[in-house]
Write a protein that holds these residues in place. Structure first.
Motif, PDB file in Angstrom:
ATOM      1  N   VAL A  33     -27.038   8.379   7.476  1.00  0.00           N
ATOM      2  CA  VAL A  33     -28.220   9.162   7.812  1.00  0.00           C
ATOM      3  C   VAL A  33     -28.080   9.653   9.242  1.00  0.00           C
ATOM      4  O   VAL A  33     -27.795   8.872  10.147  1.00  0.00           O
ATOM      5  N   THR A  34     -28.295  10.966   9.434  1.00  0.00           N
ATOM      6  CA  THR A  34     -28.143  11.580  10.752  1.00  0.00           C
ATOM      7  C   THR A  34     -29.357  12.450  11.038  1.00  0.00           C
ATOM      8  O   THR A  34     -29.763  13.251  10.196  1.00  0.00           O
ATOM      9  N   ARG A  35     -29.918  12.280  12.219  1.00  0.00           N
ATOM     10  CA  ARG A  35     -31.036  13.129  12.633  1.00  0.00           C
ATOM     11  C   ARG A  35     -30.492  14.372  13.314  1.00  0.00           C
ATOM     12  O   ARG A  35     -29.550  14.319  14.103  1.00  0.00           O
ATOM     13  N   ASP A  36     -31.113  15.501  13.012  1.00  0.00           N
ATOM     14  CA  ASP A  36     -30.750  16.782  13.625  1.00  0.00           C
ATOM     15  C   ASP A  36     -30.981  16.760  15.133  1.00  0.00           C
ATOM     16  O   ASP A  36     -31.690  15.904  15.662  1.00  0.00           O
ATOM     17  N   SER A  37     -30.408  17.750  15.803  1.00  0.00           N
ATOM     18  CA  SER A  37     -30.690  17.981  17.211  1.00  0.00           C
ATOM     19  C   SER A  37     -31.707  19.107  17.316  1.00  0.00           C
ATOM     20  O   SER A  37     -32.017  19.765  16.336  1.00  0.00           O
ATOM     21  N   ARG A  72     -25.639   3.869   9.425  1.00  0.00           N
ATOM     22  CA  ARG A  72     -25.200   3.587   8.060  1.00  0.00           C
ATOM     23  C   ARG A  72     -26.109   2.510   7.481  1.00  0.00           C
ATOM     24  O   ARG A  72     -26.483   1.570   8.172  1.00  0.00           O
ATOM     25  N   PHE A  73     -26.414   2.647   6.178  1.00  0.00           N
ATOM     26  CA  PHE A  73     -27.257   1.695   5.486  1.00  0.00           C
ATOM     27  C   PHE A  73     -26.569   1.292   4.186  1.00  0.00           C
ATOM     28  O   PHE A  73     -25.991   2.132   3.507  1.00  0.00           O
ATOM     29  N   PHE A  74     -26.647   0.004   3.838  1.00  0.00           N
ATOM     30  CA  PHE A  74     -25.989  -0.535   2.660  1.00  0.00           C
ATOM     31  C   PHE A  74     -27.054  -0.921   1.634  1.00  0.00           C
ATOM     32  O   PHE A  74     -27.899  -1.779   1.911  1.00  0.00           O
ATOM     33  N   LEU A  75     -27.012  -0.276   0.463  1.00  0.00           N
ATOM     34  CA  LEU A  75     -28.049  -0.444  -0.551  1.00  0.00           C
ATOM     35  C   LEU A  75     -27.433  -0.681  -1.924  1.00  0.00           C
ATOM     36  O   LEU A  75     -26.316  -0.246  -2.196  1.00  0.00           O
ATOM     37  N   PRO A  76     -28.201  -1.320  -2.812  1.00  0.00           N
ATOM     38  CA  PRO A  76     -27.734  -1.437  -4.197  1.00  0.00           C
ATOM     39  C   PRO A  76     -27.841  -0.101  -4.913  1.00  0.00           C
ATOM     40  O   PRO A  76     -28.650   0.756  -4.548  1.00  0.00           O
ATOM     41  N   ALA A  77     -27.013   0.088  -5.936  1.00  0.00           N
ATOM     42  CA  ALA A  77     -27.086   1.308  -6.745  1.00  0.00           C
ATOM     43  C   ALA A  77     -28.418   1.339  -7.485  1.00  0.00           C
ATOM     44  O   ALA A  77     -29.036   0.311  -7.726  1.00  0.00           O
ATOM     45  N   GLY A  78     -28.854   2.563  -7.808  1.00  0.00           N
ATOM     46  CA  GLY A  78     -30.115   2.741  -8.531  1.00  0.00           C
ATOM     47  C   GLY A  78     -30.990   3.752  -7.829  1.00  0.00           C
ATOM     48  O   GLY A  78     -30.586   4.413  -6.870  1.00  0.00           O
ATOM     49  N   THR A  79     -32.227   3.853  -8.292  1.00  0.00           N
ATOM     50  CA  THR A  79     -33.164   4.794  -7.701  1.00  0.00           C
ATOM     51  C   THR A  79     -33.750   4.196  -6.428  1.00  0.00           C
ATOM     52  O   THR A  79     -34.132   3.027  -6.393  1.00  0.00           O
ATOM     53  N   VAL A  80     -33.803   5.011  -5.394  1.00  0.00           N
ATOM     54  CA  VAL A  80     -34.332   4.597  -4.101  1.00  0.00           C
ATOM     55  C   VAL A  80     -35.257   5.690  -3.588  1.00  0.00           C
ATOM     56  O   VAL A  80     -35.019   6.867  -3.828  1.00  0.00           O
ATOM     57  N   VAL A  81     -36.325   5.280  -2.912  1.00  0.00           N
ATOM     58  CA  VAL A  81     -37.237   6.241  -2.296  1.00  0.00           C
ATOM     59  C   VAL A  81     -36.971   6.231  -0.798  1.00  0.00           C
ATOM     60  O   VAL A  81     -37.117   5.197  -0.134  1.00  0.00           O
ATOM     61  N   LYS A  98     -24.641  11.221   2.174  1.00  0.00           N
ATOM     62  CA  LYS A  98     -25.080  11.643   3.508  1.00  0.00           C
ATOM     63  C   LYS A  98     -26.446  12.303   3.406  1.00  0.00           C
ATOM     64  O   LYS A  98     -26.694  13.104   2.498  1.00  0.00           O
ATOM     65  N   PHE A  99     -27.316  11.961   4.361  1.00  0.00           N
ATOM     66  CA  PHE A  99     -28.660  12.525   4.434  1.00  0.00           C
ATOM     67  C   PHE A  99     -28.940  12.965   5.858  1.00  0.00           C
ATOM     68  O   PHE A  99     -28.392  12.412   6.814  1.00  0.00           O
ATOM     69  N   ARG A 100     -29.791  13.982   5.978  1.00  0.00           N
ATOM     70  CA  ARG A 100     -30.196  14.434   7.306  1.00  0.00           C
ATOM     71  C   ARG A 100     -31.699  14.325   7.446  1.00  0.00           C
ATOM     72  O   ARG A 100     -32.457  14.549   6.505  1.00  0.00           O
ATOM     73  N   LEU A 101     -32.120  13.930   8.630  1.00  0.00           N
ATOM     74  CA  LEU A 101     -33.524  13.913   9.014  1.00  0.00           C
ATOM     75  C   LEU A 101     -33.740  15.147   9.868  1.00  0.00           C
ATOM     76  O   LEU A 101     -33.022  15.366  10.835  1.00  0.00           O
ATOM     77  N   PHE A 102     -34.715  15.960   9.495  1.00  0.00           N
ATOM     78  CA  PHE A 102     -34.925  17.180  10.259  1.00  0.00           C
ATOM     79  C   PHE A 102     -36.401  17.483  10.394  1.00  0.00           C
ATOM     80  O   PHE A 102     -37.247  16.863   9.752  1.00  0.00           O
ATOM     81  N   MET A 103     -36.688  18.431  11.266  1.00  0.00           N
ATOM     82  CA  MET A 103     -38.050  18.879  11.472  1.00  0.00           C
ATOM     83  C   MET A 103     -38.085  20.390  11.338  1.00  0.00           C
ATOM     84  O   MET A 103     -37.272  21.096  11.944  1.00  0.00           O
ATOM     85  N   SER A 104     -39.024  20.865  10.525  1.00  0.00           N
ATOM     86  CA  SER A 104     -39.171  22.306  10.336  1.00  0.00           C
ATOM     87  C   SER A 104     -39.867  22.909  11.560  1.00  0.00           C
ATOM     88  O   SER A 104     -40.440  22.186  12.376  1.00  0.00           O
TER      89      SER A 104
END
Length: 140
Positions: free
Chosen positions: A50-54, A82-91, A122-128
Motif C-alpha cells: 500500500v502506497t500513499r500518493d504525493s 507491506r501487509f500480510f493477510l490470509p486469502a479471501g475477501t477483505v474490506v 498493490k493499492f494506492r491511497l489517494f485524495m481527489s
C-alpha cells in the motif's frame, strides 16, 4: 485571454490533486505507525503493498488505512508499507485523520477485494481534488 485563464485554472486544479507514487520511490512508514498485519503468520498467504500518493492536498494530514475495520497503519504523503493477510475477501478502507482542517474530511471510504493465495497486490491511497480519500488497486 480566455484560453490563458482556462489553462491557469486547470493547472491549479491539477496541482491540488494527489499524484501516484510507485512503492519503490516511496518512503517506508515508521514502525510506530504500522499497527497490524506486519508479520507474516501461518495463515497469511497474500501480501498487500500500500502506497500513499504525493501532493499538496491533504499532505499535512495522516491517512489511516483499515483492514476489515481494524486500523492497520497511518500513512503520510509518499509513504508505503507491506501487509500480510490470509486469502479471501477483505474490506480495505481509508480516512483522513487529525485536527483542524484534517477533521473536516468525509467519513471512511471502504471497498471489498478478493485476495488469492500467493498474491502480491498493490493499492494506492489517494485524495481527489474534492478532498475525498480513497483506496484502489494499482499496477504502479
Amino acid at each position: 485571454m480566455r484560453k490563458l485563464l482556462a489553462s491557469f485554472a486547470i493547472a491549479l486544479l491539477a496541482g491540488c490533486s494527489s499524484t501516484a507514487v510507485t512503492a519503490d520511490k516511496a518512503t517506508a512508514i515508521s514502525p510506530e505507525r504500522q499497527f497490524a498485519f506486519v508479520q507474516r503468520s501461518s495463515d497469511a498467504d497474500a501480501v498487500l503493498v500500500v502506497t500513499r500518493d504525493s501532493g499538496i492536498l491533504g499532505s499535512g494530514c495522516y491517512m489511516t488505512f483499515f483492514v476489515d475495520g481494524k486500523p492497520a497503519a497511518q500513512f503520510g504523503s509518499s509513504e508505503t508499507a507491506r501487509f500480510f493477510l490470509p486469502a479471501g475477501t477483505v474490506v480495505l478502507g481509508v480516512s483522513i485523520e487529525g485536527s483542524g482542517l484534517c477533521a473536516l474530511n468525509p467519513a471512511r471510504r471502504e471497498r471489498d477485494f478478493t485476495l488469492k493465495a500467493n498474491d502480491e497486490r498493490k493499492f494506492r491511497l489517494f485524495m481527489s481534488s474534492g478532498g475525498d480519500a480513497d483506496v484502489l488497486p494499482t499496477t504502479l
